[in-house]
Design a protein around this motif. Structure first.
Motif, PDB file in Angstrom:
ATOM      1  N   ASP A 168       0.818  -1.216   0.000  1.00 29.47           N
ATOM      2  CA  ASP A 168       0.000   0.000   0.000  1.00 29.47           C
ATOM      3  C   ASP A 168       0.849   1.262   0.000  1.00 29.47           C
ATOM      4  OD1 ASP A 168      -3.025  -0.928   0.658  1.00 29.47           O
ATOM      5  OD2 ASP A 168      -1.592  -2.253   1.642  1.00 29.47           O
ATOM      6  N   ASP A 169       2.108   1.145   0.385  1.00 24.71           N
ATOM      7  CA  ASP A 169       3.020   2.287   0.352  1.00 24.71           C
ATOM      8  C   ASP A 169       4.441   1.744   0.395  1.00 24.71           C
ATOM      9  OD1 ASP A 169       3.964   4.863   0.242  1.00 24.71           O
ATOM     10  OD2 ASP A 169       2.902   5.558   2.039  1.00 24.71           O
ATOM     11  N   TYR A 170       5.388   2.591   0.025  1.00 22.94           N
ATOM     12  CA  TYR A 170       6.801   2.208  -0.039  1.00 22.94           C
ATOM     13  C   TYR A 170       7.599   3.395   0.481  1.00 22.94           C
ATOM     14  CZ  TYR A 170      11.031   0.060  -2.107  1.00 22.94           C
ATOM     15  OH  TYR A 170      12.255  -0.519  -2.316  1.00 22.94           O
ATOM     16  N   ILE A 171       8.262   3.213   1.621  1.00 21.80           N
ATOM     17  CA  ILE A 171       8.989   4.297   2.285  1.00 21.80           C
ATOM     18  C   ILE A 171      10.450   3.889   2.399  1.00 21.80           C
ATOM     19  CG2 ILE A 171       9.169   5.688   4.392  1.00 21.80           C
ATOM     20  CD1 ILE A 171       6.209   4.984   4.923  1.00 21.80           C
ATOM     21  N   THR A 172      11.343   4.793   2.009  1.00 23.28           N
ATOM     22  CA  THR A 172      12.764   4.472   2.038  1.00 23.28           C
ATOM     23  C   THR A 172      13.437   5.053   3.281  1.00 23.28           C
ATOM     24  OG1 THR A 172      13.267   6.417   0.671  1.00 23.28           O
ATOM     25  CG2 THR A 172      12.928   4.326  -0.467  1.00 23.28           C
ATOM     26  N   LYS A 173      14.471   4.365   3.718  1.00 21.48           N
ATOM     27  CA  LYS A 173      15.302   4.824   4.830  1.00 21.48           C
ATOM     28  C   LYS A 173      16.447   5.673   4.269  1.00 21.48           C
ATOM     29  CE  LYS A 173      14.646   0.281   7.005  1.00 21.48           C
ATOM     30  NZ  LYS A 173      15.349  -0.972   7.357  1.00 21.48           N
ATOM     31  N   PRO A 174      16.896   6.683   5.008  1.00 22.78           N
ATOM     32  CA  PRO A 174      16.360   7.133   6.287  1.00 22.78           C
ATOM     33  C   PRO A 174      15.040   7.876   6.087  1.00 22.78           C
ATOM     34  CG  PRO A 174      18.103   8.595   5.578  1.00 22.78           C
ATOM     35  CD  PRO A 174      18.077   7.462   4.587  1.00 22.78           C
ATOM     36  N   ALA A 220       7.942  11.839  11.687  1.00 17.16           N
ATOM     37  CA  ALA A 220       6.616  12.444  11.520  1.00 17.16           C
ATOM     38  C   ALA A 220       5.996  12.052  10.185  1.00 17.16           C
ATOM     39  CB  ALA A 220       6.705  13.962  11.651  1.00 17.16           C
ATOM     40  N   ILE A 221       6.830  11.973   9.141  1.00 19.67           N
ATOM     41  CA  ILE A 221       6.326  11.584   7.824  1.00 19.67           C
ATOM     42  C   ILE A 221       5.897  10.124   7.830  1.00 19.67           C
ATOM     43  CG2 ILE A 221       6.910  11.332   5.396  1.00 19.67           C
ATOM     44  CD1 ILE A 221       6.604  14.220   6.328  1.00 19.67           C
ATOM     45  N   LEU A 222       6.699   9.277   8.466  1.00 19.24           N
ATOM     46  CA  LEU A 222       6.330   7.861   8.574  1.00 19.24           C
ATOM     47  C   LEU A 222       4.984   7.711   9.264  1.00 19.24           C
ATOM     48  CD1 LEU A 222       6.908   4.807   8.391  1.00 19.24           C
ATOM     49  CD2 LEU A 222       8.162   5.017  10.552  1.00 19.24           C
ATOM     50  N   LEU A 223       4.795   8.383  10.401  1.00 19.15           N
ATOM     51  CA  LEU A 223       3.532   8.283  11.134  1.00 19.15           C
ATOM     52  C   LEU A 223       2.365   8.802  10.301  1.00 19.15           C
ATOM     53  CD1 LEU A 223       4.666   9.380  14.711  1.00 19.15           C
ATOM     54  CD2 LEU A 223       4.163   7.060  13.919  1.00 19.15           C
ATOM     55  N   ALA A 224       2.594   9.882   9.568  1.00 16.94           N
ATOM     56  CA  ALA A 224       1.526  10.440   8.743  1.00 16.94           C
ATOM     57  C   ALA A 224       1.117   9.468   7.637  1.00 16.94           C
ATOM     58  CB  ALA A 224       1.969  11.770   8.147  1.00 16.94           C
ATOM     59  N   ARG A 225       2.099   8.802   7.054  1.00 18.89           N
ATOM     60  CA  ARG A 225       1.780   7.878   5.966  1.00 18.89           C
ATOM     61  C   ARG A 225       1.135   6.600   6.487  1.00 18.89           C
ATOM     62  NH1 ARG A 225       6.787   8.591   1.752  1.00 18.89           N
ATOM     63  NH2 ARG A 225       5.668   6.957   0.599  1.00 18.89           N
ATOM     64  N   ILE A 226       1.529   6.149   7.671  1.00 24.83           N
ATOM     65  CA  ILE A 226       0.839   5.022   8.300  1.00 24.83           C
ATOM     66  C   ILE A 226      -0.616   5.384   8.556  1.00 24.83           C
ATOM     67  CG2 ILE A 226       0.647   3.678  10.436  1.00 24.83           C
ATOM     68  CD1 ILE A 226       3.722   3.687  10.554  1.00 24.83           C
ATOM     69  N   ALA A 227      -0.836   6.573   9.137  1.00 25.82           N
ATOM     70  CA  ALA A 227      -2.202   7.011   9.431  1.00 25.82           C
ATOM     71  C   ALA A 227      -3.030   7.107   8.150  1.00 25.82           C
ATOM     72  CB  ALA A 227      -2.173   8.356  10.157  1.00 25.82           C
ATOM     73  N   ALA A 228      -2.423   7.619   7.070  1.00 25.34           N
ATOM     74  CA  ALA A 228      -3.142   7.758   5.811  1.00 25.34           C
ATOM     75  C   ALA A 228      -3.541   6.402   5.248  1.00 25.34           C
ATOM     76  CB  ALA A 228      -2.285   8.528   4.804  1.00 25.34           C
ATOM     77  N   VAL A 229      -2.628   5.420   5.317  1.00 26.30           N
ATOM     78  CA  VAL A 229      -2.942   4.080   4.817  1.00 26.30           C
ATOM     79  C   VAL A 229      -4.049   3.445   5.653  1.00 26.30           C
ATOM     80  CG1 VAL A 229      -2.060   1.725   4.578  1.00 26.30           C
ATOM     81  CG2 VAL A 229      -0.718   3.653   3.731  1.00 26.30           C
ATOM     82  N   LEU A 230      -3.978   3.575   6.965  1.00 26.32           N
ATOM     83  CA  LEU A 230      -5.012   2.999   7.824  1.00 26.32           C
ATOM     84  C   LEU A 230      -6.371   3.645   7.558  1.00 26.32           C
ATOM     85  CD1 LEU A 230      -3.048   2.649  11.175  1.00 26.32           C
ATOM     86  CD2 LEU A 230      -4.012   0.778   9.819  1.00 26.32           C
ATOM     87  N   LYS A 231      -6.376   4.948   7.371  1.00 27.29           N
ATOM     88  CA  LYS A 231      -7.637   5.637   7.093  1.00 27.29           C
ATOM     89  C   LYS A 231      -8.208   5.206   5.753  1.00 27.29           C
ATOM     90  CE  LYS A 231      -9.683  10.261   6.821  1.00 27.29           C
ATOM     91  NZ  LYS A 231      -9.411  11.722   6.934  1.00 27.29           N
ATOM     92  N   ARG A 232      -7.344   5.058   4.767  1.00 27.91           N
ATOM     93  CA  ARG A 232      -7.786   4.702   3.419  1.00 27.91           C
ATOM     94  C   ARG A 232      -8.291   3.265   3.345  1.00 27.91           C
ATOM     95  NH1 ARG A 232      -3.273   5.663   0.972  1.00 27.91           N
ATOM     96  NH2 ARG A 232      -2.576   3.532   0.538  1.00 27.91           N
ATOM     97  N   THR A 233      -7.690   2.379   4.135  1.00 25.17           N
ATOM     98  CA  THR A 233      -8.002   0.948   4.018  1.00 25.17           C
ATOM     99  C   THR A 233      -8.943   0.447   5.102  1.00 25.17           C
ATOM    100  OG1 THR A 233      -6.029   0.363   5.315  1.00 25.17           O
ATOM    101  CG2 THR A 233      -5.798   0.470   2.912  1.00 25.17           C
ATOM    102  N   ALA A 234      -9.355   1.320   6.022  1.00 23.30           N
ATOM    103  CA  ALA A 234     -10.237   0.879   7.119  1.00 23.30           C
ATOM    104  C   ALA A 234     -11.534   0.334   6.561  1.00 23.30           C
ATOM    105  CB  ALA A 234     -10.510   2.044   8.070  1.00 23.30           C
ATOM    106  N   ALA A 269      -3.588  12.129  16.615  1.00 20.17           N
ATOM    107  CA  ALA A 269      -2.824  12.146  15.363  1.00 20.17           C
ATOM    108  C   ALA A 269      -2.144  13.489  15.134  1.00 20.17           C
ATOM    109  CB  ALA A 269      -3.733  11.818  14.183  1.00 20.17           C
ATOM    110  N   VAL A 270      -2.782  14.562  15.609  1.00 27.70           N
ATOM    111  CA  VAL A 270      -2.217  15.904  15.387  1.00 27.70           C
ATOM    112  C   VAL A 270      -1.835  16.594  16.693  1.00 27.70           C
ATOM    113  CG1 VAL A 270      -3.406  16.243  13.200  1.00 27.70           C
ATOM    114  CG2 VAL A 270      -4.544  16.920  15.316  1.00 27.70           C
ATOM    115  N   CYS A 271      -1.934  15.866  17.826  1.00 26.57           N
ATOM    116  CA  CYS A 271      -1.558  16.412  19.143  1.00 26.57           C
ATOM    117  C   CYS A 271      -2.316  17.701  19.454  1.00 26.57           C
ATOM    118  CB  CYS A 271      -0.054  16.673  19.226  1.00 26.57           C
ATOM    119  SG  CYS A 271       0.940  15.182  19.175  1.00 26.57           S
ATOM    120  N   ARG A 272      -3.638  17.630  19.314  1.00 27.99           N
ATOM    121  CA  ARG A 272      -4.444  18.824  19.567  1.00 27.99           C
ATOM    122  C   ARG A 272      -5.697  18.442  20.347  1.00 27.99           C
ATOM    123  NH1 ARG A 272      -5.311  22.753  14.567  1.00 27.99           N
ATOM    124  NH2 ARG A 272      -4.698  24.386  16.029  1.00 27.99           N
TER     125      ARG A 272
END
Length: 225
Positions: free
Chosen positions: A97-103, A107-121, A142-145
């Protein structure tokens, strides 16, 4: 109920760092140190997402993804040091569902995890792991608010964790000792006096959005919302 992430990463140091990062973001994390039975572990742990390296000891993340895809549509995100476009294409063709490279930026990793979970729920299994509500106040982890009457207050990591536990036990008093232990478990190291300072600052922040007396204190019992 928090989403559960299965983390397949064979670098022990990075695996531990990722586990802490994900747990601080309020996910449950399963992080095995062997990888031959990842598809079976996905099933037995009822994982909601797999974070998967490609170059695992004695096996290939590509092959694991193929096995997972043959049995379930659980989302899979590759997190890998292989950054060629050919590898990324191969990963997506395997069904990732996504491909993330190291390093990567946490914050970007968490955002993309959240986006995938929201999209695939699944619509039949509505779960908003990010938002908790009580007395018309909403905590968005998710946004600390914190939101109240169309106003919002930005929270620090420590303030977020304090409120998260209070929201999880809304209506009941949470002892200071339990709160300190909860923070320590998430690698936030406070003493009793420092906790008091954070609570005071948090109350001031709540007042800035016209939220008064939301956190109740009772001597000998602790805090309650």
């Amino acid at each position: 109920m928090a989403y559960k992430i299965l983390l397949a990463e064979d670098d022990k140091l990075l695996r531990n760092e990722l586990k802490i990062l994900l747990e601080n973001a309020l996910y449950q994390v399963v992080a095995p140190d062997t990888f031959s039975r990842i598809p079976q572990t996905v099933h037995s742990e009822k994982a909601d997402l797999v974070l998967l390296d490609i170059n695992l000891q004695d096996c290939s993340g590509f092959d694991i993804c193929t096995q997972i895809r043959s049995e379930t549509d659980i989302p899979v995100i590759f997190l890998t040091g292989r950054c060629s476009s050919a590898d990324e294409l191969a990963g997506m063709l395997k069904g990732a569902d996504d491909y993330i490279t190291k390093p990567f930026e946490p914050a970007i990793l968490l955002a993309r995890i959240a986006a995938v979970l929201k999209r695939t729920a699944k619509s039949s299994e509505p779960r908003d792991v990010f938002c908790l509500s009580h007395k018309n106040v909403t905590l968005d982890t998710a946004v600390c608010r914190l939101f109240f009457k169309e106003q919002a207050a930005d929270l620090t990591k420590t303030e977020l964790k304090i409120l998260h536990l209070l929201f999880l036990q809304a209506g009941s008093f949470v002892a200071r000792e339990d709160l300190l232990e909860y923070l320590w478990d998430d690698h936030i190291f406070l003493d009793d006096n420092t906790l008091s300072v954070h609570i005071t600052r948090l109350r001031d922040k709540l007042k800035s959005i016209e939220l008064y007396d939301f956190i109740e204190t009772k001597r000998g019992l602790g805090y309650r919302i």
